[in-house]
Design a protein around this motif. Structure first.
Motif, short mmCIF file in Angstrom:
data_model
loop_
_atom_site.label_atom_id
_atom_site.label_comp_id
_atom_site.label_asym_id
_atom_site.label_seq_id
_atom_site.Cartn_x
_atom_site.Cartn_y
_atom_site.Cartn_z
N GLY A 50 21.36 39.84 73.98
CA GLY A 50 20.30 39.53 73.03
C GLY A 50 18.93 39.45 73.62
O GLY A 50 17.98 38.99 72.98
N GLU A 51 18.75 39.91 74.88
CA GLU A 51 17.42 39.90 75.48
C GLU A 51 16.56 41.00 74.90
O GLU A 51 17.02 42.05 74.58
N GLY A 72 30.23 44.87 61.71
CA GLY A 72 30.20 43.68 62.57
C GLY A 72 30.49 43.96 64.02
O GLY A 72 30.88 43.07 64.77
N ILE A 73 30.29 45.22 64.46
CA ILE A 73 30.53 45.61 65.86
C ILE A 73 29.25 45.42 66.65
O ILE A 73 28.19 45.88 66.25
N ASP A 74 29.34 44.72 67.76
CA ASP A 74 28.17 44.47 68.59
C ASP A 74 27.59 45.79 69.09
O ASP A 74 28.34 46.66 69.56
N PRO A 75 26.27 46.00 69.03
CA PRO A 75 25.68 47.26 69.47
C PRO A 75 25.89 47.55 70.96
O PRO A 75 25.92 48.72 71.36
N THR A 86 16.30 47.63 70.29
CA THR A 86 16.92 46.36 69.86
C THR A 86 18.08 45.94 70.76
O THR A 86 18.58 44.83 70.63
N VAL A 87 18.51 46.85 71.64
CA VAL A 87 19.62 46.55 72.55
C VAL A 87 19.07 46.43 73.96
O VAL A 87 18.39 47.33 74.45
N SER A 88 19.36 45.32 74.62
CA SER A 88 18.85 45.06 75.96
C SER A 88 19.43 46.03 76.99
O SER A 88 20.64 46.24 77.05
N ILE A 89 18.54 46.64 77.78
CA ILE A 89 18.99 47.52 78.86
C ILE A 89 19.81 46.72 79.88
O ILE A 89 20.84 47.18 80.37
N ALA A 90 19.36 45.50 80.17
CA ALA A 90 20.09 44.65 81.12
C ALA A 90 21.51 44.38 80.62
O ALA A 90 22.47 44.43 81.39
N ILE A 105 18.59 55.49 77.64
CA ILE A 105 18.36 56.36 76.49
C ILE A 105 18.98 55.76 75.23
O ILE A 105 18.38 55.80 74.15
N TYR A 106 20.17 55.16 75.36
CA TYR A 106 20.82 54.52 74.21
C TYR A 106 19.98 53.36 73.69
O TYR A 106 19.80 53.19 72.48
N SER A 107 19.45 52.54 74.61
CA SER A 107 18.59 51.43 74.21
C SER A 107 17.37 51.93 73.45
O SER A 107 16.98 51.35 72.43
N LEU A 108 16.79 53.02 73.94
CA LEU A 108 15.64 53.63 73.26
C LEU A 108 16.03 54.14 71.88
O LEU A 108 15.33 53.89 70.89
N ALA A 109 17.17 54.85 71.81
CA ALA A 109 17.61 55.42 70.52
C ALA A 109 17.96 54.33 69.51
O ALA A 109 17.86 54.55 68.30
N ALA A 110 18.32 53.16 70.02
CA ALA A 110 18.64 52.03 69.13
C ALA A 110 17.37 51.30 68.68
O ALA A 110 17.46 50.22 68.07
N GLY A 111 16.22 51.86 69.02
CA GLY A 111 14.97 51.26 68.61
C GLY A 111 14.54 50.11 69.48
O GLY A 111 13.71 49.29 69.08
#
Length: 430
Positions: free
Chosen positions: A429-430, A352-355, A165-169, A157-163
């Motif tokens: 970054g995948e 500059g915090i990694d998502p 852009t964040v790899s589920i893996a 759900i977080y990956s989805l909410a981030a558009g």
């Protein structure tokens, strides 16, 4: 004024007791009307929100977790955990936490973890002389691991909410060390309580019996190997791993363990479909709500607000933590992730915090919210399973809140806890 109308509408609807999904959807509708946005645009955002391949992971993981939760895996995992830590003073509390670690890696749900492990461990701890409210507190706090350890539904759900852009893996792998750190911290505290309060020791399990328990539990534990091993080796994606895990869970439960009746399967499927339906409705409405927030430029305003407080990212992170902890006590986890991720991610990106790191920070915060009154769903389940009043469980939970906050601070201010393993695995970054 635009944002005030949107947020006020949401607050009023939640205050009168409207279900969160419908409150979010109606708030988006009112917000769109206020800024003269065509309703067609809102409908497009809603359908786009649920029309994503990665969302297939949610129903499959929910179904796999439900099958394993009701198929006898909880009892086997408790026996497996007892082999390793049951003989230590206060061993049953440690067994509770270790079993939650294993079960969380199969179910991905804190509620399922508390219900399944709690139904086995709380009566057993009570029988051995542990206070029931303490047993409930150990069960509830240990189940927070399921939020972090893969396969976590909330990471999807977080990956989805981030558009997307964040790899589920990356999120799955990132949750391993924070989840284990949380479990280890709780175990250290339970050992300290056991020596202080003279909780009983268990007996060592003979080698032959331990081997039998290991082999019995191994089938269920293979689910974890399938999910993580498949992702790390690149055999399948995180989304595809959900369907494979579902098939494996069905095979193990119905053909290996055979503790579950075939006649009960239709009811389980019906409960799973209801759960998935609620989640998907919420995701669709939250997508439209997020779009309205974007059109109102609310994320930009929030970013300006936080950066105006201080130019020190550690101070801003503490402010965000406090905000998430407070909101987490008032709303369930999924809607908070869907609503606040698009708002807070620009703030953390600007710092500059990694998502992926921020995802772990958000998970721990909202996981604490699940065991905190007045709306903590896991807390209510623990209370029901232990047959203790909420007030008694909360009183026993107080030291555990301190331990969880300590873990939250470590995860917040030591990014390597979340990022080292994904970088090592090469999934960033995948």
């Amino acid at each position: 004024m635009d944002a005030f109308v949107l947020l006020l509408t949401l607050g009023v609807l939640l205050a009168v007791g409207m279900p969160v999904a419908y409150a979010v959807g109606l708030s988006a509708l009112v917000g769109a009307w206020w800024i003269d946005l065509p309703l067609e645009a809102l409908m497009i955002q809603m359908t786009n929100g649920v029309n994503k391949f990665s969302l297939l992971a949610i129903p499959f993981f929910i179904l796999a977790g439900a099958i394993m939760a009701e198929g006898g895996i909880a009892r086997r995992l408790v026996n497996f955990a007892y082999v390793f830590v049951g003989f230590i003073r206060g061993g049953l509390s440690l067994v509770n936490i270790v079993a939650s670690t294993f079960f969380g890696a199969i179910s991905g749900s804190s509620v399922a973890d508390t219900a399944s492990i709690g139904s086995v461990m709380i009566p057993e701890m009570d029988k051995k002389g542990y206070p029931r409210d303490y047993a409930a507190a150990v069960t509830a706090s240990g189940s927070v691991q399921a939020i972090l350890i893969p396969p976590s539904h909330n990471s999807v759900i977080y990956s989805l909410a981030a558009g997307g852009t964040v790899s589920i893996a990356a999120l799955f792998i990132a949750g391993v060390l924070p989840g284990l750190l949380l479990g280890l911290t709780l175990m250290v505290m339970c050992i300290a309580f056991a020596h202080k309060r003279s909780y009983p020791k268990g007996e060592r399990v003979p080698f032959k019996q331990a081997l039998k328990i290991l082999l019995d539990a191994l089938w269920g534990l293979m689910t974890v190997v399938i999910i993580l091993g498949g992702i790390l080796t690149g055999v399948f994606t995180a989304t595809e791993s959900a369907s494979i895990a579902c098939l494996w869970a069905f095979f193990v439960t119905m053909f290996i363990y055979r503790d579950y009746k075939w006649s009960e399967l239709p009811k389980l499927m019906c409960r799973t479909v209801k759960t998935v339906t609620i989640v998907m409705i919420l995701i669709g409405f939250a997508a439209s709500f997020g779009a309205v927030m974007t059109w109102m430029q609310l994320p930009d305003r929030i970013t300006s607000f936080f950066t105006g407080i201080s130019d020190n990212k550690y101070v801003i992170l503490m402010c965000i933590n406090i905000m998430l902890l407070l909101i987490g006590t008032l709303m369930d986890m999924a809607p908070i992730i869907l609503i606040l991720t698009p708002v807070l991610l620009p703030v953390t990106n600007a710092l500059g915090i990694d998502p992926v790191h921020f995802g772990m920070i958000m998970m721990v915060n909202l996981g604490i919210g699940l065991i905190t009154p007045p709306v903590g769903s896991v807390l209510f389940v623990a209370s029901a399973v232990s047959k203790q009043k909420i007030e008694q469980v909360v009183r026993a939970m107080l030291p555990f809140y301190g331990a969880l906050f300590f873990v939250l601070m470590l995860i917040t201010y030591i990014p390597a806890i979340s990022l080292w393993l994904p970088r090592l695995a090469g999934v960033m970054g995948e």
